[in-house]
Design an enzyme around this catalytic site. Structure first.
Site, PDB file in Angstrom:
ATOM      1  N   GLY A  15       0.780  -1.232   0.000  1.00 16.09           N
ATOM      2  CA  GLY A  15       0.000   0.000   0.000  1.00 16.09           C
ATOM      3  C   GLY A  15       0.810   1.279   0.000  1.00 16.09           C
ATOM      4  N   ASN A  17       1.819   2.966  -2.559  1.00 15.53           N
ATOM      5  CA  ASN A  17       1.229   3.877  -3.555  1.00 15.53           C
ATOM      6  C   ASN A  17      -0.074   4.485  -3.028  1.00 15.53           C
ATOM      7  OD1 ASN A  17       2.564   4.170  -6.297  1.00 15.53           O
ATOM      8  ND2 ASN A  17       2.834   2.002  -5.898  1.00 15.53           N
ATOM      9  N   ASN A 111      -4.517   2.503 -13.143  1.00 18.86           N
ATOM     10  CA  ASN A 111      -3.598   1.524 -12.571  1.00 18.86           C
ATOM     11  C   ASN A 111      -2.181   2.049 -12.730  1.00 18.86           C
ATOM     12  OD1 ASN A 111      -2.697  -1.045 -11.498  1.00 18.86           O
ATOM     13  ND2 ASN A 111      -2.032  -1.544 -13.582  1.00 18.86           N
ATOM     14  N   HIS A 113       1.718   0.708 -13.177  1.00 19.99           N
ATOM     15  CA  HIS A 113       2.508  -0.477 -13.508  1.00 19.99           C
ATOM     16  C   HIS A 113       3.989  -0.108 -13.373  1.00 19.99           C
ATOM     17  CE1 HIS A 113       3.552  -4.212 -15.501  1.00 19.99           C
ATOM     18  NE2 HIS A 113       4.386  -3.527 -16.263  1.00 19.99           N
ATOM     19  N   ASP A 150      -8.618  -1.420 -18.896  1.00 15.31           N
ATOM     20  CA  ASP A 150      -9.697  -2.008 -19.727  1.00 15.31           C
ATOM     21  C   ASP A 150      -9.780  -3.502 -19.366  1.00 15.31           C
ATOM     22  OD1 ASP A 150      -7.641  -2.029 -22.760  1.00 15.31           O
ATOM     23  OD2 ASP A 150      -7.575  -3.244 -20.939  1.00 15.31           O
ATOM     24  N   ASP A 154      -2.842  -4.496 -17.892  1.00 18.07           N
ATOM     25  CA  ASP A 154      -1.824  -3.503 -18.312  1.00 18.07           C
ATOM     26  C   ASP A 154      -2.006  -3.067 -19.760  1.00 18.07           C
ATOM     27  OD1 ASP A 154       0.520  -5.607 -16.585  1.00 18.07           O
ATOM     28  OD2 ASP A 154      -0.693  -3.940 -15.835  1.00 18.07           O
ATOM     29  N   GLU A 183       7.069   6.045  -8.819  1.00 13.12           N
ATOM     30  CA  GLU A 183       5.639   5.738  -8.742  1.00 13.12           C
ATOM     31  C   GLU A 183       4.958   6.660  -7.754  1.00 13.12           C
ATOM     32  OE1 GLU A 183       4.638   1.584  -8.168  1.00 13.12           O
ATOM     33  OE2 GLU A 183       6.641   1.072  -8.868  1.00 13.12           O
TER      34      GLU A 183
HETATM   35  C1  GRF Z   1       4.393  -1.437  -6.991  1.00 11.44           C
HETATM   36  O1  GRF Z   1       5.571  -1.733  -7.698  1.00 11.44           O
HETATM   37  C2  GRF Z   1       3.326  -1.090  -7.999  1.00 11.44           C
HETATM   38  O2  GRF Z   1       3.815  -0.540  -9.175  1.00 11.44           O
HETATM   39  C3  GRF Z   1       2.742  -2.394  -8.314  1.00 11.44           C
HETATM   40  O3  GRF Z   1       2.661  -3.036  -7.046  1.00 11.44           O
HETATM   41  C4  GRF Z   1       3.840  -2.702  -6.321  1.00 11.44           C
HETATM   42  C5  GRF Z   1       3.491  -2.578  -4.863  1.00 11.44           C
HETATM   43  O4  GRF Z   1       3.107  -1.320  -4.565  1.00 11.44           O
HETATM   44  N1  GRF Z   1       1.486  -2.236  -8.975  1.00 11.44           N
HETATM   45  P1  GRF Z   1       2.480  -0.858  -3.147  1.00 11.44           P
HETATM   46  O5  GRF Z   1       3.612  -0.574  -2.198  1.00 11.44           O
HETATM   47  O6  GRF Z   1       1.596  -1.991  -2.628  1.00 11.44           O
HETATM   48  O7  GRF Z   1       1.714   0.361  -3.506  1.00 11.44           O
END
Ligand code: GRF
Length: 203
Positions: A15, A17, A111, A113, A150, A154, A183
């Site tokens: 989590g 992000n 999303n 990636h 979609d 990805d 990110e």
């Molecule tokens: C990150 O690399 C993100 O790009 C991918 O999941 C990974 C974990 O991210 N989608 P987070 O710390 O759980 O946000």
């Protein structure tokens, strides 16, 4: 003052992000974003602790407690709509969303990636698998992409991307950390840009 837009976040893991998005919004960097609900498909993950600390309502929806994925994503969509969510951010969410979910939030699912799509994307290409593939391919740069979701992994149109160098001797861990740092910057900026456009459309 921009219109307040309910945002929901789907997660499967740490989590970071999710926290970067909420922290940016609380610093005023994503005008209008109102984080209403976090949904995790797994119990006990770091994202749930972050939600508790940040005061964002959270829900664990375990796919094993549903007859199939369609029912799972209908329940997720119901919970998000009930919470007043209009925009959904996938952030480290590892399930492929069902077509009906994509339709219910048509054009309003983002999303992130950890690679430069369309390269190094698709089924199975998540987390370290991406960084290992980038290193194995001898790439000199990598990065991250925010895209609209979609019906395929990805695959939707990219709305923002950030690049990082691949350095000699890089390991997947070193590259992952360099990408993750971007990110945490890119996702809030991409969501801000997306909400600005949404504001105009819905105004
Ligand atoms: C990150 O690399 C993100 O790009 C991918 O999941 C990974 C974990 O991210 N989608 P987070 O710390 O759980 O946000």
């Amino acid at each position: 003052m921009p219109v307040s837009v309910g945002v929901g976040v789907l997660v499967s893991g740490g989590g970071s992000n999710f926290e970067a998005l909420v922290a940016a919004a609380r610093r005023g960097e994503i005008p209008g974003a109102d984080f209403r609900l976090l949904i995790s498909n797994k119990p006990g993950v770091g994202a749930l602790e972050r939600a508790a600390r940040l005061g964002v309502p959270a829900l664990v929806l375990d796919p094993k407690t549903f007859p199939d994925r369609a029912a799972y994503f209908d329940a997720a969509a119901d919970a998000l709509e009930k919470a007043g969510v209009r925009v959904v951010c996938l952030a480290g969410f590892l399930l492929k969303v069902e077509p009906n979910f994509v339709r219910r939030f048509a054009g309003r699912i983002l999303n992130i990636h950890p690679g430069l799509l369309p390269k190094f994307g698709g089924k199975g290409m998540y987390g370290h698998h991406v960084h290992e593939a980038v290193l194995a391919a001898g790439e000199t740069e990598s990065g991250c992409t925010v895209h609209l979701v979609d019906d395929e992994f990805d695959h939707g149109p990219a709305i923002a991307r950030a690049k990082v160098p691949v350095r000699p001797g890089d390991t997947a861990d070193l590259l992952a950390a360099r990408v993750l740092e971007q990110e945490h910057r890119l996702y809030p900026a991409a969501l801000r840009q997306f909400l600005e456009k949404l504001d105009k459309v819905s105004a």
